[in-house]
Design an enzyme around this catalytic site. Structure first.
Site, PDB file in Angstrom:
ATOM      1  N   ASP A   1     -14.892   2.302   2.676  1.00  0.00           N
ATOM      2  CA  ASP A   1     -13.817   3.303   2.748  1.00  0.00           C
ATOM      3  C   ASP A   1     -13.382   3.823   1.385  1.00  0.00           C
ATOM      4  OD1 ASP A   1     -11.868   4.973   3.800  1.00  0.00           O
ATOM      5  OD2 ASP A   1     -10.333   3.509   3.330  1.00  0.00           O
TER       6      ASP A   1
ATOM      7  N   ASN B   1     -11.295  -1.300  -0.572  1.00  0.00           N
ATOM      8  CA  ASN B   1     -11.443  -0.528  -1.820  1.00  0.00           C
ATOM      9  C   ASN B   1     -10.374  -0.948  -2.836  1.00  0.00           C
ATOM     10  OD1 ASN B   1      -9.422   0.699  -0.273  1.00  0.00           O
ATOM     11  ND2 ASN B   1      -9.785   2.730  -1.116  1.00  0.00           N
TER      12      ASN B   1
ATOM     13  N   ARG C   1      -3.508  -2.718  -1.298  1.00  0.00           N
ATOM     14  CA  ARG C   1      -3.731  -2.681  -2.758  1.00  0.00           C
ATOM     15  C   ARG C   1      -3.828  -4.046  -3.437  1.00  0.00           C
ATOM     16  NH1 ARG C   1      -5.560   2.155  -1.979  1.00  0.00           N
ATOM     17  NH2 ARG C   1      -4.077   3.837  -1.973  1.00  0.00           N
TER      18      ARG C   1
ATOM     19  N   HIS D   1     -10.765   7.657  10.168  1.00  0.00           N
ATOM     20  CA  HIS D   1      -9.936   8.859   9.967  1.00  0.00           C
ATOM     21  C   HIS D   1     -10.690  10.181  10.212  1.00  0.00           C
ATOM     22  CE1 HIS D   1     -10.575   7.467   5.509  1.00  0.00           C
ATOM     23  NE2 HIS D   1     -11.659   8.099   5.897  1.00  0.00           N
TER      24      HIS D   1
ATOM     25  N   ASP E   1      -4.495   4.913   7.875  1.00  0.00           N
ATOM     26  CA  ASP E   1      -4.976   5.071   6.496  1.00  0.00           C
ATOM     27  C   ASP E   1      -3.792   4.975   5.528  1.00  0.00           C
ATOM     28  OD1 ASP E   1      -6.441   5.502   4.225  1.00  0.00           O
ATOM     29  OD2 ASP E   1      -7.240   7.447   4.824  1.00  0.00           O
TER      30      ASP E   1
ATOM     31  N   ASN F   1      -7.976  12.076   1.583  1.00  0.00           N
ATOM     32  CA  ASN F   1      -9.393  12.247   1.933  1.00  0.00           C
ATOM     33  C   ASN F   1      -9.692  11.485   3.218  1.00  0.00           C
ATOM     34  OD1 ASN F   1      -9.765  13.665  -0.430  1.00  0.00           O
ATOM     35  ND2 ASN F   1     -10.534  11.883  -1.560  1.00  0.00           N
TER      36      ASN F   1
END
Ligand code: DOR
Length: 431
Positions: free
Chosen positions: A152, A95, A65, A233, A306, A279
């Protein structure tokens, strides 16, 4: 000069097999490998009795993050959890806000990861701002050290762009294009797996076909371009069948799976609440069984978590509004050991391959993944296969609590972690 370390009394386990041996670590490297007791008194003694000494684990899908989401995780908290999980190298996903899609941001992120107890690497986006409109500058990002490209969190919808990315990967020996394989129109507004539980809860589903359609298309593009393709994933049995066939054909295709997709199903979402939302979503028992077969027969190359922290506030809403994602980096080794090796379903050697050797190789992380060799960087996890412990969300290092394993008792725990020759975790405690 850093003090020398002696790892004594354990069994070394890498792809060369398992054998009792001690390690002498000096100046960041494995200085010597000897018979038990050979290095007595030569440095700080690290007790590996009744434990396996493995190459440190490598998690090639983490969300730390940074930048933009530091209230739910940052590089320091993420790396601390990784180290406790025996993970000596992590690959961050791009991301972030802003997106990691340029060399300047790559350098900034890598600089923040320099003094952490785990080596932090980053991937970069395939398309600028992950907007799916134009490709990033592959040569410049390669020059900055990036080897894995992915949008991703979102799929690259355009077949033209995906073809261009795979073509670009073919011109670098060690670049891989990693896909979040969910066709965006097919999963639009979908919350959990399309199936019985979504129906019961009145939620819009995300069909497993959305994964199959993308993996099938991308394999065709990998065939056409000679590019290197990796499925992030992977969540469905049907996609694993496609990867198996692609490998049999000799295409440059690899796949990873998360611990949660190997164990949990859509039925667990009701128990876990928003911590059970991610997801691609948790699927059905048929998918779990297909993924487990693929894991054990070599179709799936690697386990990756993930690791996707989301702050408690952001997850304290209904399933439709909650952001998708689950924690994982600190618990990966224990969950996989407990579920597969402790039950006799997987050999310890396959475990080390899936959690260390193969992911390091996929992501081009050359200083990790073993085998134990004199002169190589000392990146090591000392793992106690018999120790039982309970996963308590509040005791994990993450700033967030969204583990899918709250209060689960597991067998197998990381006792010590050595990263670049430094003892970063000792007796399951950060140094
Ligand atoms: O559940 C997910 N969460 N899947 C992703 O691909 C992204 C991740 C996130 O960033 O939270």
């Amino acid at each position: 000069m850093a003090q020398e370390i002696v790892v004594s009394g354990g069994s070394l386990l890498d792809l060369q097999g398992e054998r009792p041996a001690d390690l002498l670590i000096a100046e960041g490297c494995i200085a010597d490998i000897g018979s038990p007791g050979a290095f007595f008194g030569r440095g700080i003694e690290v007790d590996a009795s009744d434990a396996l000494v493995m190459p440190g684990f490598v998690d090639i899908q983490v969300h730390f993050r940074t930048p933009g989401g530091e209230d739910s995780e940052d590089i320091a908290s993420g790396a601390a959890g990784a180290a406790l999980g025996g993970v000596t190298a992590c690959l961050m996903m791009p991301n972030t806000v802003p997106t990691i899609d340029n060399p300047e941001l790559v350098s900034e992120v890598l600089a923040l990861g320099r003094d952490t107890p785990c080596d932090v690497y980053t991937s970069a986006a395939i398309t600028v701002d992950r907007a799916g409109e134009r490709l990033v500058d592959f040569p410049a990002l390669y020059e900055a050290g990036v080897r894995v490209f992915t949008d991703d969190g979102t799929v690259v919808d355009s077949a033209d762009l995906m073809k261009g990315a795979l073509e670009a990967s073919a011109s670098f020996p060690d670049v891989v294009i990693s896909q979040h394989a969910e066709h965006s129109e097919m999963v639009e507004d979908g919350v959990i797996n399309q199936g019985a539980v979504a129906e019961r809860l009145g939620l819009k589903g995300r069909p497993s076909e959305a994964e199959v359609v993308i993996v099938e298309r991308d394999i065709a593009l990998a065939r056409q371009t000679g590019g290197r393709y990796h499925v992030l994933h992977m969540s469905t049995a049907a996609a694993s069948d496609l990867v198996r066939d692609a490998k049999a054909e000799g295409l440059r295709v690899t796949a990873e799976v998360t611990p949660q997709h190997l164990i949990l199903t859509e039925e667990d979402v009701e128990r876990l609440g928003t911590s059970g939302k991610m997801n691609p979503p948790l699927r059905t028992m048929i998918d779990v069984e297909g993924l487990r077969t693929a894991l054990l027969d070599g179709t799936i190359d690697a386990v990756a978590t993930d690791h996707a922290p989301h702050s408690p506030q952001s997850k304290s809403v209904g399933l439709p509004e909650a952001p998708p994602g689950m924690l994982g980096v600190e618990t990966m080794a224990s969950i996989v050991w407990d579920e597969f090796v402790a039950r006799g379903l997987m050999t310890p050697q396959r475990f080390v391959n899936l959690l260390s050797v193969a992911p390091a190789s996929i992501a081009g992380i050359t200083a990790h993944g073993g085998p134990f060799t004199i002169g190589e960087a000392a990146n090591i996890a000392v793992f106690d296969p018999g120790e039982r412990w309970v996963i308590e969300p509040e005791r994990l290092q993450s700033k967030s609590l969204n583990t899918p394993w709250p209060q689960k008792e597991v067998q197998g725990r990381v006792r010590h972690t050595i990263c670049n020759g430094a003892l970063v975790v000792h007796d399951a405690t950060l140094v």
